[in-house]
Design a protein around this motif. Structure first.
Motif, PDB file in Angstrom:
ATOM      1  N   UNK A 116       0.830  -1.207   0.000  1.00 40.15           N
ATOM      2  CA  UNK A 116       0.000   0.000   0.000  1.00 40.15           C
ATOM      3  C   UNK A 116       0.863   1.256   0.000  1.00 40.15           C
ATOM      4  N   UNK A 117       1.990   1.207   0.693  1.00 35.84           N
ATOM      5  CA  UNK A 117       2.917   2.347   0.672  1.00 35.84           C
ATOM      6  C   UNK A 117       3.437   2.594  -0.737  1.00 35.84           C
ATOM      7  N   UNK A 118       3.792   1.521  -1.419  1.00 36.88           N
ATOM      8  CA  UNK A 118       4.275   1.663  -2.797  1.00 36.88           C
ATOM      9  C   UNK A 118       3.169   2.209  -3.690  1.00 36.88           C
ATOM     10  N   UNK A 119       1.976   1.691  -3.543  1.00 41.50           N
ATOM     11  CA  UNK A 119       0.857   2.175  -4.346  1.00 41.50           C
ATOM     12  C   UNK A 119       0.614   3.657  -4.104  1.00 41.50           C
ATOM     13  N   UNK A 120       0.718   4.073  -2.859  1.00 40.76           N
ATOM     14  CA  UNK A 120       0.534   5.485  -2.542  1.00 40.76           C
ATOM     15  C   UNK A 120       1.626   6.335  -3.179  1.00 40.76           C
ATOM     16  N   UNK A 121       2.857   5.828  -3.174  1.00 42.50           N
ATOM     17  CA  UNK A 121       3.981   6.586  -3.720  1.00 42.50           C
ATOM     18  C   UNK A 121       3.864   6.798  -5.216  1.00 42.50           C
ATOM     19  N   UNK A 122       3.210   5.875  -5.911  1.00 42.70           N
ATOM     20  CA  UNK A 122       3.091   6.014  -7.369  1.00 42.70           C
ATOM     21  C   UNK A 122       1.703   6.502  -7.780  1.00 42.70           C
ATOM     22  N   UNK A 123       0.838   6.793  -6.773  1.00 41.78           N
ATOM     23  CA  UNK A 123      -0.492   7.294  -7.101  1.00 41.78           C
ATOM     24  C   UNK A 123      -1.398   6.227  -7.654  1.00 41.78           C
ATOM     25  N   UNK A 124      -1.145   4.980  -7.286  1.00 41.72           N
ATOM     26  CA  UNK A 124      -1.943   3.860  -7.779  1.00 41.72           C
ATOM     27  C   UNK A 124      -2.985   3.501  -6.734  1.00 41.72           C
ATOM     28  N   UNK A 125      -4.232   3.427  -7.138  1.00 40.25           N
ATOM     29  CA  UNK A 125      -5.279   3.029  -6.193  1.00 40.25           C
ATOM     30  C   UNK A 125      -4.990   1.642  -5.663  1.00 40.25           C
ATOM     31  N   UNK A 126      -5.252   1.445  -4.387  1.00 36.88           N
ATOM     32  CA  UNK A 126      -4.969   0.156  -3.757  1.00 36.88           C
ATOM     33  C   UNK A 126      -5.789  -0.949  -4.396  1.00 36.88           C
ATOM     34  N   UNK A 127      -5.095  -2.018  -4.736  1.00 32.69           N
ATOM     35  CA  UNK A 127      -5.761  -3.206  -5.267  1.00 32.69           C
ATOM     36  C   UNK A 127      -5.140  -4.400  -4.569  1.00 32.69           C
ATOM     37  N   UNK A 128      -5.735  -5.537  -4.745  1.00 35.19           N
ATOM     38  CA  UNK A 128      -5.232  -6.757  -4.116  1.00 35.19           C
ATOM     39  C   UNK A 128      -4.579  -7.620  -5.174  1.00 35.19           C
ATOM     40  N   UNK A 129      -3.343  -8.029  -4.928  1.00 35.40           N
ATOM     41  CA  UNK A 129      -2.680  -8.975  -5.821  1.00 35.40           C
ATOM     42  C   UNK A 129      -2.659 -10.314  -5.116  1.00 35.40           C
ATOM     43  N   UNK A 130      -2.829 -11.347  -5.872  1.00 30.39           N
ATOM     44  CA  UNK A 130      -2.819 -12.688  -5.305  1.00 30.39           C
ATOM     45  C   UNK A 130      -1.725 -13.496  -5.917  1.00 30.39           C
ATOM     46  N   UNK A 131      -1.156 -14.350  -5.145  1.00 24.63           N
ATOM     47  CA  UNK A 131      -0.058 -15.170  -5.636  1.00 24.63           C
ATOM     48  C   UNK A 131      -0.591 -16.389  -6.355  1.00 24.63           C
ATOM     49  N   UNK A 132       0.189 -16.886  -7.315  1.00 24.48           N
ATOM     50  CA  UNK A 132      -0.142 -18.114  -8.015  1.00 24.48           C
ATOM     51  C   UNK A 132       0.667 -19.276  -7.463  1.00 24.48           C
ATOM     52  N   UNK A 133       1.420 -19.028  -6.383  1.00 20.53           N
ATOM     53  CA  UNK A 133       2.282 -20.078  -5.845  1.00 20.53           C
ATOM     54  C   UNK A 133       1.411 -21.201  -5.249  1.00 20.53           C
TER      55      UNK A 133
END
Length: 497
Positions: A480-497
């Motif tokens: 979320x910190x990274x998303x805020x730094x680039x102005x990207x709305x928070x989304x959820x990423x899921x792993x394929x592992x």
């Protein structure tokens, strides 16, 4: 600590030329007379051109990145010796390589005797705050070298250090040694001009690093013969290319060492440990960090920055934190010198270097260079590096914990660039793609393309990231910190592992 290059220039070193004897053209005596080296106590020259960022090539096969220099002034006192170099520069924009918008830089770098410092506005100070001295003890060797590789400085140092000469191409090659092991070799041409000076300085990655300065287009600048063109290479690529426009003979260059520089003692190298998860430790210190990962019968370290001193401190802390296990692997994110300068220490420790395939031939060539100026532990142990390379996703495992190494694709910072992901712990380890700011710091006016690219790579790989252990910056962050730094709305990423 490096041995310091200090040349004492007493009155007794002046070369006198007999009234009835004219020295042979192309010799040290002839050049000293023709260039007026004995009468020159100080000099100042200015110009424009290019500066190149040593050790930061965007690809291990490319030169150092270029900056346009709109103003360059070097003021040198040969008697102290002392020098001040000031310039205004801005990075050259490469249309095919996305980088943050270039910023005008105005460095002021000084050396006087055995002390070196920069003049810069302290971090966090008001924009109009006065510059303050910042001690730079590690820069003394290189900045002093720059004094004695100038044409007049070379002639003075040659006279002071029992130089030897031999004929070469209508002129002569002049060589001497300073401080026991710093060798200088200069070419004087048939026109009594110093046209090239070579020497070597120590570097953690390149060892005895060749420095060559070429001088051409000599002319009379208000009573002093000086080259109008100066090109300096270091480590095989240009670091400075200046067209000289003005020269001043014997200006006043009085560079007094500030008290805070004279009394400065470098702090000890320290390593602080922060536990990120069971068996995963964030090793912080200064501006460059590492991560240690406890595997079943060995340890994996991510990143070996700066130099041997930093690596020795990290290794000691790792052994204290995770006792009775060997460090079997060290993962290297990229070849920039501030992130690869400590790798050789791990080779001496017996670790394998895990790095992008493009980096292996670069390291092999660089590490084959002599290490006479500052023999490190790898040289003393006569060790040969072992590499484990990758071009795509690479997995290290002990049968329990999986460590994934992923290339960071399409990042303008470096073409052989990697990040590390721990799928069970959901921890991403990266550097130079993004450095989280301190809490409550306002977001940047425009997002860094490096950070945007990092986020795109996380999305592309469908990594479920809960913590980001950036190897620059004051803290561990979140997605979320990274998303805020680039102005990207928070989304959820899921792993394929």
């Amino acid at each position: 600590m490096h041995k310091l290059i200090v040349v004492s220039l007493g009155l007794s070193i002046a070369l006198s030329v007999g009234a009835c004897a004219r020295p042979e053209a192309g010799t040290l005596q002839a050049a000293t007379t023709a260039l007026g080296a004995n009468e020159l106590k100080s000099i100042e020259y200015s110009g424009t051109g290019k500066w190149f960022q040593f050790g930061q090539a965007p690809n291990p096969t490319l030169p150092w990145p270029a900056f346009n220099v709109s103003s360059f002034t070097a003021s040198i006192n040969y008697e102290t010796p002392a020098a001040r170099v000031q310039m205004e520069r801005i990075q050259v924009v490469e249309p095919d390589r996305a980088r943050p918008a270039p910023v005008q830089q105005r460095p002021v770098q000084i050396v006087s005797g055995t002390h070196a410092w920069n003049m810069a506005t302290p971090a966090g100070a008001a924009p109009d705050a006065a510059p303050a001295p910042q001690p730079q003890p590690a820069a003394v060797e290189e900045r002093t070298m720059e004094i004695w590789t100038t044409p007049h400085g070379f002639l003075k140092a040659a006279a002071a250090n029992n130089a030897t000469s031999q004929p070469a191409n209508g002129g002569s090659d002049v060589s001497f040694t300073v401080g026991g092991n710093h060798r200088y070799v200069g070419r004087i041409n048939g026109q009594n001009q110093v046209e090239r000076v070579q020497t070597w300085i120590d570097n953690p990655v390149l060892g005895d690093t060749p420095v060559e300065v070429t001088y051409s287009e000599y002319r009379d600048f208000n009573g002093v013969m000086f080259p109008a063109k100066i090109v300096r290479t270091q480590g095989g690529y240009p670091v400075l290319d200046i067209t000289v426009s003005t020269v001043t003979k014997n200006p006043t260059v009085d560079l007094q060492v500030p008290d805070q520089v004279r009394t400065f003692t470098p702090p000890p190298v320290t390593v602080a440990v922060e536990k990120l998860a069971d068996g995963v430790y964030y090793l912080k210190g200064g501006g460059h960090h590492s991560v240690a990962i406890d595997q079943r019968d060995h340890i994996v370290v991510v990143e070996a920055p700066l130099d041997e001193a930093r690596s020795l401190a990290v290794i000691a802390k790792v052994k204290e934190t995770i006792p009775n296990k060997p460090i079997r692997s060290v993962i290297n994110t990229h070849a920039h010198f501030d992130h690869s300068g400590g790798l050789r220490t791990y080779v001496a420790e017996g670790a394998t270097i895990v790095t992008h395939e493009m980096n292996k031939p670069y390291y092999e060539k660089a590490w084959a260079a002599p290490r006479t100026l500052n023999p490190d532990r790898m040289a003393q142990a006569n060790k040969t590096a072992t590499f484990e390379t990758f071009t795509d996703k690479h997995v290290l495992t002990d049968g329990r914990r999986v460590i994934e190494v992923h290339p960071i694709v399409g990042n303008g910072h470096n073409d052989a660039f990697a990040m590390v992901y721990l799928p069970a712990e959901k921890i991403l380890i990266e550097v130079d793609a993004w450095a989280p700011a301190a809490p409550n710091t306002p977001p940047p006016a425009a997002p860094s393309p490096f950070a945007v690219n990092l986020y795109e790579n996380i999305r592309r790989l469908k990594l479920d990231v809960r913590q980001i252990a950036a190897l620059h910056g004051p803290r561990v962050a979140t997605l979320a910190d990274l998303q805020s730094a680039i102005g990207q709305a928070a989304t959820t990423t899921t792993t394929t592992q």
